[in-house]
Design an enzyme around this catalytic site. Structure first.
Site, short mmCIF file in Angstrom:
data_model
loop_
_atom_site.label_atom_id
_atom_site.label_comp_id
_atom_site.label_asym_id
_atom_site.label_seq_id
_atom_site.Cartn_x
_atom_site.Cartn_y
_atom_site.Cartn_z
CG HIS A 94 7.70 5.14 8.83
ND1 HIS A 94 7.13 6.31 8.40
CD2 HIS A 94 9.02 5.22 8.53
CE1 HIS A 94 8.07 7.07 7.85
NE2 HIS A 94 9.22 6.43 7.92
CG LEU A 129 -1.82 1.22 1.39
CD1 LEU A 129 -2.92 1.17 0.33
CD2 LEU A 129 -2.43 1.26 2.79
#
Length: 344
Positions: free
Chosen positions: A229, A125
């Site tokens: 992240h 993605l």
């Protein structure tokens, strides 16, 4: 209009551009033209039913239907780990105790695992930073659920998603630096590239086979176990609102969390339904954003529209019908974009 469609050979240049913007850490989207071309070919062979289940994988792109520009990619692996082992660490506990010494220590421990073998996986993605607006990220991520709902028999009971772990702008991974590098003797970026280009034999050959006490890792590495992240935090939130949960499995490279959910418990899959489509001018009203997708396996399309999610007859303009590759009288799949209203 922004639409999701199956990847094509002609998308290779656009995918190379996207790969160059990831900043590293997205293993399945390496900036390697041969690898990406092979990925496209594998996706096309999946649609044409030429591959065994363990090799099947669907790839979709987000396209501007007016300009043909591609701004995002998403994918589904049908069944992971049936050819090459699929590794995680399971974050568990080992207890060391002595009644005689009045000592009791419950120690967080990493166990090498293949527990998700056979699961379907949401992967790859990535949305171009310039496209991160107007609900594009939601469309890119959740369109896969519309495809899975329409072609449920193609996928397995459990769906997993590996989330990108903590890596800085220079490619430094605290988890890798404290653990992986000691066994693999290479930088994170090198290991990430090898894995992304299909050279995975080194993982099985060099992985530590015994449980690892997390207390032996640096404090910085311990702190990022199961964390994402910063740029991945929105993607994690999207999946969690669809029913995905972190069950204490992490990535062996960067320590990022693996989320999982039973396929029939995913909100967008469970609540999506088929409605008849008609051509016309949609009635005015303050309607929520909805996902709409056709039921065409080889020419799948998905997009966002404003509509009553409970309607039994969806009115779309001629341009919307054309973008979705459907005609008046067809049945399309419809579901509210979010459990709670999301303005796009």
């Amino acid at each position: 209009m922004r639409v999701i469609r199956p990847v094509e050979h002609a998308d290779i240049a656009a995918l190379m551009q996207l790969a160059g913007k990831t900043g590293g850490g997205l293993t399945s989207l390496p900036a390697n033209e041969a690898t990406l071309a092979a990925r496209i070919e594998r996706a096309l062979k999946t649609w044409s039913d030429e591959l065994p289940k363990g090799e099947q994988g669907y790839v979709f792109v987000l396209e501007d239907s007016e300009t043909g520009e591609v701004g995002g990619i998403c994918a589904i692996e049908v069944a992971v780990g049936l050819n090459d082992p699929w590794y995680n660490y399971r974050v568990g506990t080992l207890v060391h105790a002595s009644k005689e010494l009045n000592v009791y220590n419950a120690l967080p421990t990493l166990f090498l695992s293949n527990d998700h073998t056979g699961s379907s996986e949401l992967c790859t993605l990535f949305l171009d930073p310039e496209w991160r607006k107007e609900g594009n990220g939601y469309l890119l991520s959740k369109s896969r659920f519309m495809f899975m709902a329409a072609f449920r028999d193609k996928f397995n009971e459990k769906v997993v998603a590996e989330m990108r772990g903590v890596i800085d702008e220079h490619g430094y991974s605290p988890f890798w630096q404290s653990l992986g590098k000691r066994f693999f003797s290479m930088d994170f970026s090198r290991a990430d590239f090898l894995c992304g280009t299909g050279q995975k034999a080194f993982i099985a050959e060099l992985m530590p086979k015994h449980p690892i006490y997390t207390h032996f890792l640096s404090e910085e590495a311990q702190a990022v176990i199961g964390e994402v992240h910063p740029q991945t935090a929105p993607a994690r939130a999207v999946l969690e609102k669809e029913g995905f949960r972190y069950r204490h499995y992490i990535d062996i490279f960067d320590g990022g969390p693996t989320l999982e959910c039973d396929i029939d418990r995913v909100r967008a899959i469970r609540k999506s339904r088929l409605v008849e489509v008609a051509e016309g001018q949609p009635a005015p009203g303050d309607y929520p954003a909805c996902l709409v997708a056709n039921e065409n396996y080889h020419h799948f399309r998905a997009a966002l529209v404003r509509a009553d999610p409970q309607t039994s007859r969806l009115v779309l303009t001629a341009a919307q019908l054309d973008a979705l590759k459907c005609r008046a009288g067809d049945h399309v799949r419809l579901v509210r974009l979010c459990a709670e209203e999301k303005t796009v």
